[in-house]
Design an enzyme around this catalytic site. Structure first.
Site, PDB file in Angstrom:
ATOM      1  N   HIS A  41       0.828  -1.202   0.000  1.00  0.00           N
ATOM      2  CA  HIS A  41       0.000   0.000   0.000  1.00  0.00           C
ATOM      3  C   HIS A  41       0.865   1.257   0.000  1.00  0.00           C
ATOM      4  O   HIS A  41       0.958   1.974   0.999  1.00  0.00           O
ATOM      5  CB  HIS A  41      -0.935  -0.006   1.215  1.00  0.00           C
ATOM      6  N   HIS A  73       0.486  -9.116   1.465  1.00  0.00           N
ATOM      7  CA  HIS A  73      -0.656  -9.352   2.351  1.00  0.00           C
ATOM      8  C   HIS A  73      -1.163 -10.790   2.289  1.00  0.00           C
ATOM      9  O   HIS A  73      -1.904 -11.224   3.168  1.00  0.00           O
ATOM     10  CB  HIS A  73      -1.815  -8.419   1.974  1.00  0.00           C
ATOM     11  N   CYS A  95       4.196 -12.142   3.123  1.00  0.00           N
ATOM     12  CA  CYS A  95       5.060 -11.930   4.290  1.00  0.00           C
ATOM     13  C   CYS A  95       5.118 -13.206   5.131  1.00  0.00           C
ATOM     14  O   CYS A  95       4.083 -13.823   5.409  1.00  0.00           O
ATOM     15  CB  CYS A  95       4.509 -10.777   5.127  1.00  0.00           C
ATOM     16  N   HIS A 123      -9.547  -5.258   4.529  1.00  0.00           N
ATOM     17  CA  HIS A 123      -8.103  -5.206   4.270  1.00  0.00           C
ATOM     18  C   HIS A 123      -7.676  -6.484   3.546  1.00  0.00           C
ATOM     19  O   HIS A 123      -8.132  -7.583   3.883  1.00  0.00           O
ATOM     20  CB  HIS A 123      -7.339  -5.069   5.589  1.00  0.00           C
ATOM     21  N   GLU A 125      -5.106  -8.347   3.678  1.00  0.00           N
ATOM     22  CA  GLU A 125      -4.567  -9.409   4.531  1.00  0.00           C
ATOM     23  C   GLU A 125      -5.687 -10.191   5.198  1.00  0.00           C
ATOM     24  O   GLU A 125      -5.650 -11.429   5.270  1.00  0.00           O
ATOM     25  CB  GLU A 125      -3.639  -8.830   5.603  1.00  0.00           C
ATOM     26  N   CYS A 189       2.480  -8.445  14.267  1.00  0.00           N
ATOM     27  CA  CYS A 189       3.913  -8.481  13.979  1.00  0.00           C
ATOM     28  C   CYS A 189       4.683  -7.635  14.995  1.00  0.00           C
ATOM     29  O   CYS A 189       4.239  -6.552  15.384  1.00  0.00           O
ATOM     30  CB  CYS A 189       4.152  -7.955  12.563  1.00  0.00           C
ATOM     31  N   SER A 217      -2.905   2.654   3.468  1.00  0.00           N
ATOM     32  CA  SER A 217      -2.113   1.757   4.315  1.00  0.00           C
ATOM     33  C   SER A 217      -2.676   1.763   5.730  1.00  0.00           C
ATOM     34  O   SER A 217      -2.623   2.779   6.430  1.00  0.00           O
ATOM     35  CB  SER A 217      -0.645   2.210   4.335  1.00  0.00           C
ATOM     36  N   ASN A 219      -1.632   0.249   8.497  1.00  0.00           N
ATOM     37  CA  ASN A 219      -0.682   0.435   9.599  1.00  0.00           C
ATOM     38  C   ASN A 219      -0.211   1.884   9.681  1.00  0.00           C
ATOM     39  O   ASN A 219       0.092   2.382  10.762  1.00  0.00           O
ATOM     40  CB  ASN A 219       0.495  -0.537   9.466  1.00  0.00           C
TER      41      ASN A 219
END
Length: 570
Positions: A41, A73, A95, A123, A125, A189, A217, A219
């Site tokens: 992102h 993701h 990831c 999202h 992910e 994470c 994004s 995060n």
């Protein structure tokens, strides 16, 4: 204004891995090349990938089979299988931390467990995580969503890896009371938690925080939310062009953090913009001095002066006595070639040092003229030193000019498409180091004595090593930009960690060598004093490696001062 950069700002491990995988493949593969959805992102990265022929697709329909990258993701299992069935080659850039969550969900889904995912429902992910839950997945975005869950006898709880840590803890506490039989896995994470914790602490010591990253994004948005929760203004921007100067300029201190998908060069642009902001709280004298420092650094004049200083030091170290002509030759050669290198490698400079790229665009004629004049003066100085120094300088100058030129026809290419000197992995760093050793040590020595002695070899190796450490250090800083343009520097060939190890090893070797050299009459006793520059550059390398300093004009100026320091010690 004091500008503070978060140590955790920028690419996380998973994003860096995904971007490197795609860039390496894009520089190597032929044929259609896609990413299934945006790789990460961040709009700047997506734009660069598009320039390299990487197309973003949302599905298989109407798409010519080729190579497709599964983004960081992750995706549902059925989506990946659909590409395989359609004849696509797959590069899985998911990831590793996300894969771990996939594994947890898949394992428990086979045992009949439902999965409760704490995250953002839409999202990518989370969509991918749901695809591993065998139709028994539920998303909880806030505590109230727990009321919407059906009655679940067996369930596990996981988190989107970039979820807010405090929100996760809050929801888990409620789950522990209402659904004590649920199995909870903390899957946020570590990088996300560290990033949020650091910006929370940063917010306590600055007047505002600039959060750099894509607006889509998750995060990055959460970082801005964390700052605001601390009662400090947060400015979420995608690039330095979006900075609110009216809001930032009056501040005494500003923090900068960035999302896990924000590349270094974007962060560097923001940092340098704030660093060079001529606020009224700076005195006019300080602003003027900073601008002079900036001009000397960007034009490579300061580096060229350093080459002259190194030549002076090498002459004293080898016992031939200092010579103005030799020092001027080294100064002019380095100035000419480094200016040309910045023009020739402008594609990488665009990412590695955006401010320098703009500087070269704005002062193109002046710098090219300066390069031509200094190159001519350098050759003339070499000519006055003798035919051998002149001939050698002509050869290494020619190699510099031919660095990016195709000199091997395509039908005779070597290895993996080596047609230019620049195609040889690590060639830039090695050639710069060797050239510095020649012009600062070997050629001045040959002008006095035509014999190749052990003293000349040792001093030349020492000068080359100092230049190598400086160049390789900057290669480490420039890894992202070099990878984008397919330039295989020493840092990319070896990796960041091994590159740091090589630098430290070389410094240790020459620390010992400088102690021994005078004892065996290889050099003058000046060698003992030159241990100080070894400690100087070692301290800078260590400070950067441990995130004690922030890359910027001031830090780069300190690195370039290495060669001036050798002359001061002399």
């Amino acid at each position: 204004m004091k500008v503070k950069l978060a140590k955790t700002a920028g690419f996380c491990m998973g994003v860096r891995r995904a971007v490197e995988m795609v860039l390496d493949a894009a520089n190597r593969l032929q044929g259609p090349f896609y990413t299934y959805g945006p790789l990460i992102h961040n709009p700047q990265v997506i734009e660069i990938l598009a320039e390299k022929g990487v197309t973003v697709i949302d599905g298989i329909s109407g798409v010519e089979p080729g190579t497709v990258v599964i983004r960081a993701h992750g995706v549902p299992l059925q989506a990946k299988q659909a590409f395989v069935d359609a004849g696509f080659s797959i590069i899985d850039a998911t990831c590793p931390r996300v894969i771990k969550v996939h594994t947890i969900i898949g394992k428990h889904a086979k045992q009949g467990y439902a999965t409760v995912i704490i995250g953002d429902k839409h999202h990518p992910e989370v969509v991918g995580l749901l695809g591993h839950a065998k139709g028994m997945g539920y998303v909880v975005s806030q505590p109230d969503d727990l009321d919407k869950l059906p009655s679940l006898e067996r369930a596990i709880v996981v988190a989107q890896t970039t979820q807010d840590g405090h929100l996760f803890d809050s929801i888990v506490r409620t789950i522990a009371i209402r659904f004590p039989h649920f199995k909870v896995f903390s899957t946020i994470c570590d990088s996300t938690l560290q990033r949020q914790a650091e910006v929370r602490e940063m917010a306590k010591s600055v007047d505002a925080v600039v959060v750099v990253g894509g607006r889509n994004s998750g995060n990055t948005r959460r970082l801005a939310q964390v700052v605001e929760q601390e009662g400090v203004p947060a400015y979420h921007i995608e690039s330095e062009e979006e900075l609110d100067y009216d809001a930032v300029e009056p501040l005494d201190s500003v923090g900068i953090t960035a999302g896990a998908s924000t590349p270094n060069w974007v962060i560097k642009k923001v940092f340098r913009t704030l660093e060079t902001l001529p606020t009224q709280k700076r005195g006019r004298c300080r602003i003027t001095l900073f601008r002079i420092q900036r001009w000397l650094l960007l034009s490579n004049l300061y580096l060229a002066v350093g080459a002259g200083c190194l030549s002076y030091t090498c002459a004293l170290l080898s016992g031939i006595g200092p010579g103005f002509t030799s020092a001027l030759m080294a100064t002019c050669y380095v100035l000419s070639m480094h200016i040309l290198n910045n023009f020739i490698g402008r594609e990488a400079v665009r990412y590695n040092d955006p401010d320098r790229a703009s500087f070269y665009d704005d002062n193109r004629l002046i710098l090219l003229t300066l390069s031509a004049i200094s190159g001519a003066v350098g050759l003339f100085m070499a000519f006055t030193l003798g035919s051998a120094p002149f001939l050698v300088l002509c050869i290494i100058s020619l190699l510099g000019l031919l660095y990016k030129v195709k000199i091997i026809p395509a039908r005779f290419k070597i290895g993996k498409n080596i047609q230019r000197i620049s195609d040889v992995p690590g060639s830039k760093t090695m050639l710069i180091a060797l050239a510095w050793g020649m012009v600062t040590a070997a050629l001045p020595y040959l002008s006095v004595s035509m014999q190749i002695t052990s003293t000349m070899i040792f001093v030349s190796l020492w000068a080359s090593t100092m230049a190598f450490v400086r160049t390789a250090f900057f290669d480490i800083l420039d890894m992202q930009g070099d990878r984008i343009v397919g330039q295989e520097s020493i840092a990319i060939v070896l990796g960041e960690q091994k590159s740091f190890c090589i630098l430290k090893l070389l410094l240790v070797i020459f620390f010992a060598a400088l102690i021994i050299a005078p004892v065996i009459h290889l050099t003058t006793t000046l060698a003992y004093g030159l241990i100080l520059p070894i400690f100087y550059i070692a301290a800078l390398v260590m400070a950067f490696e441990r995130h004690w300093v922030v890359p910027g004009f001031r830090f780069e100026f300190l690195v370039e001062t290495l060669f001036v320091f050798t002359a001061l010690v002399s």
